[in-house]
Design a protein around this motif. Structure first.
Motif, PDB file in Angstrom:
ATOM      1  N   GLN A  21       0.832  -1.203   0.000  1.00 34.63           N
ATOM      2  CA  GLN A  21       0.000   0.000   0.000  1.00 34.63           C
ATOM      3  C   GLN A  21       0.866   1.253   0.000  1.00 34.63           C
ATOM      4  OE1 GLN A  21      -3.432   0.075   2.649  1.00 34.63           O
ATOM      5  NE2 GLN A  21      -2.642   1.972   3.459  1.00 34.63           N
ATOM      6  N   ARG A  22       0.486   2.223  -0.828  1.00 34.51           N
ATOM      7  CA  ARG A  22       1.192   3.498  -0.829  1.00 34.51           C
ATOM      8  C   ARG A  22       0.880   4.259   0.456  1.00 34.51           C
ATOM      9  NH1 ARG A  22       0.886   7.660  -5.179  1.00 34.51           N
ATOM     10  NH2 ARG A  22      -1.242   7.071  -5.642  1.00 34.51           N
ATOM     11  N   SER A  23       1.812   5.048   0.885  1.00 38.28           N
ATOM     12  CA  SER A  23       1.654   5.780   2.154  1.00 38.28           C
ATOM     13  C   SER A  23       0.931   7.092   1.926  1.00 38.28           C
ATOM     14  CB  SER A  23       3.025   6.028   2.789  1.00 38.28           C
ATOM     15  OG  SER A  23       3.847   6.743   1.898  1.00 38.28           O
ATOM     16  N   ALA A  38      -9.987   3.273   5.422  1.00 40.52           N
ATOM     17  CA  ALA A  38      -9.955   1.989   4.724  1.00 40.52           C
ATOM     18  C   ALA A  38      -9.112   2.118   3.456  1.00 40.52           C
ATOM     19  CB  ALA A  38     -11.370   1.545   4.375  1.00 40.52           C
ATOM     20  N   THR A  39      -8.761   0.972   2.913  1.00 40.43           N
ATOM     21  CA  THR A  39      -7.951   0.916   1.702  1.00 40.43           C
ATOM     22  C   THR A  39      -8.844   0.735   0.486  1.00 40.43           C
ATOM     23  OG1 THR A  39      -6.083  -0.041   2.892  1.00 40.43           O
ATOM     24  CG2 THR A  39      -6.107  -0.318   0.509  1.00 40.43           C
ATOM     25  N   LEU A  40      -8.674   1.609  -0.497  1.00 43.50           N
ATOM     26  CA  LEU A  40      -9.362   1.467  -1.774  1.00 43.50           C
ATOM     27  C   LEU A  40      -8.340   1.196  -2.867  1.00 43.50           C
ATOM     28  CD1 LEU A  40     -12.110   4.249  -1.781  1.00 43.50           C
ATOM     29  CD2 LEU A  40     -12.313   1.842  -1.125  1.00 43.50           C
ATOM     30  N   SER A  74      -5.013   4.570   1.214  1.00 43.96           N
ATOM     31  CA  SER A  74      -5.875   4.674   2.384  1.00 43.96           C
ATOM     32  C   SER A  74      -6.659   5.980   2.324  1.00 43.96           C
ATOM     33  CB  SER A  74      -5.032   4.634   3.660  1.00 43.96           C
ATOM     34  OG  SER A  74      -5.856   4.653   4.793  1.00 43.96           O
ATOM     35  N   VAL A  75      -7.969   5.867   2.508  1.00 45.15           N
ATOM     36  CA  VAL A  75      -8.849   7.027   2.414  1.00 45.15           C
ATOM     37  C   VAL A  75      -9.808   7.029   3.599  1.00 45.15           C
ATOM     38  CG1 VAL A  75      -8.741   6.983  -0.105  1.00 45.15           C
ATOM     39  CG2 VAL A  75     -10.642   5.855   1.071  1.00 45.15           C
ATOM     40  N   SER A 242      -6.750  10.650  -5.980  1.00 42.15           N
ATOM     41  CA  SER A 242      -6.691  12.086  -5.716  1.00 42.15           C
ATOM     42  C   SER A 242      -7.104  12.311  -4.271  1.00 42.15           C
ATOM     43  CB  SER A 242      -7.624  12.859  -6.646  1.00 42.15           C
ATOM     44  OG  SER A 242      -7.753  14.214  -6.222  1.00 42.15           O
ATOM     45  N   ASN A 243      -6.372  13.156  -3.573  1.00 38.46           N
ATOM     46  CA  ASN A 243      -6.762  13.435  -2.181  1.00 38.46           C
ATOM     47  C   ASN A 243      -7.971  14.367  -2.110  1.00 38.46           C
ATOM     48  OD1 ASN A 243      -5.666  15.896  -2.852  1.00 38.46           O
ATOM     49  ND2 ASN A 243      -3.916  15.773  -1.459  1.00 38.46           N
ATOM     50  N   SER A 244      -8.482  14.780  -3.260  1.00 36.94           N
ATOM     51  CA  SER A 244      -9.711  15.578  -3.286  1.00 36.94           C
ATOM     52  C   SER A 244     -10.962  14.722  -3.184  1.00 36.94           C
ATOM     53  CB  SER A 244      -9.775  16.401  -4.588  1.00 36.94           C
ATOM     54  OG  SER A 244      -8.725  17.341  -4.649  1.00 36.94           O
TER      55      SER A 244
END
Length: 306
Positions: A21-23, A38-40, A74-75, A242-244
């Motif tokens: 998983q990317r950080s 959670a992880t998407l 992770s979002v 995207s963190n948006s």
């Protein structure tokens, strides 16, 4: 019907077989009691600029099975329970509604088509004001994480991939194929809406996450993916992270509650035109003896002209 393509293997509940998983994380300090971290499974664009593809059959040599590589991020996914009326198809791209079904047997193909299809059709006509609704197909899923075929219905595992069923162009192509190129219905508003319902029991495992349309940039985020079958090719949509993005779900959704998912809208006046969605693994407060998630998703063409 959406099938997770090769290169995006369906995970076990423990994530033992997921890639690293990317950080990209949101601090737990910012989580409210109604939020889940959670992880998407997003998708990386091809580094060479080639369009993404995935074969569900053996590809011709020396072509790789797929060039779509997963990107686990992770979002924060917010629970909408108690504020369902804040979300609508035209604003966010999805909607949560109370709508009990008279159908109780969802593992019988004949029952689904002869009893549940008409029920969904009439509901969508009433709820959207459409003049015509065409039920195209349905997908039954079970949280065992693998595809099985019983004597009566084909059952798939949850779709752990951020996606939309078809691109804008493929959506219109599907409507033309169904209705005909010169059909009057093509002159009016056209929507593709999925009706998602838990079946059998409340959802604890692998609930459904949906991204608010207003947080998605169509030009920057969406990645078309060609899924190639033996007899056809479907243009689906995956997505880069995207963190948006703003993600939501309905905690412990029951069989008497439905989620409407807009997959396409021909209107271009600012209303929601699609909804990114994905199953996700919720580690928070899931009873150890809770049943595996079961769901049915009906895919409908909704037409404002007959």
């Amino acid at each position: 019907m959406f099938v997770v393509p090769p290169g995006h293997p369906t995970p076990s509940a423990s994530h033992d077989h997921w890639p690293l998983q990317r950080s990209i994380m949101t601090s737990n300090e910012s989580l409210s009691p109604d939020d889940v971290q959670a992880t998407l499974r997003y998708t990386l664009p091809d580094p060479t600029g080639e369009s993404l593809y995935s074969y569900l059959i053996c590809p011709p040599p020396p072509v790789l099975r797929t060039n779509a590589q997963p990107d686990l991020c992770s979002v924060v996914i917010s629970n909408v329970r108690g504020r369902e009326d804040e979300f609508s198809l035209d604003t966010c791209g999805f909607e949560f509604l109370k709508h009990p079904s008279t159908v109780k047997e969802f593992f019988d193909e004949e029952v689904i088509r002869t009893h549940y299809y008409p029920e969904v059709k009439e509901f969508l006509k009433t709820h959207t004001g459409a003049k015509r609704v065409i039920i195209v197909s349905h997908t039954v899923r079970h949280g065992h994480g693998r595809d099985v075929k019983s004597d009566q219905v084909h059952v798939q595992g949850p779709a752990h991939l951020v996606h939309v069923d078809r691109t804008f162009e493929a959506s219109m192509a599907q409507v033309r194929e169904t209705c005909g190129d010169r059909a009057k219905c093509l002159e009016g508003r056209i929507r593709l809406i999925n009706v998602w319902r838990p079946i059998g029991s409340t959802v604890y495992h692998e609930p459904l996450a949906l991204a608010d349309w207003r947080s998605v940039c169509v030009d920057d985020d969406l990645l078309p993916l060609r899924v190639i079958y033996a007899c056809q090719e479907i243009q689906t949509v995956t997505c880069r992270y995207s963190n948006s993005h703003r993600w939501y779900y309905l905690k412990e959704q029951t069989p008497s509650e439905i989620t409407l998912i807009k997959c396409f809208d021909s209107r271009t006046d600012g209303c929601a035109r699609l909804t990114l969605h994905s199953a996700f693994h919720d580690d928070t407060g899931c009873p150890p003896d809770a049943p595996q998630r079961q769901s049915i998703e009906v895919h409908a063409i909704v037409l404002d002209e007959d």
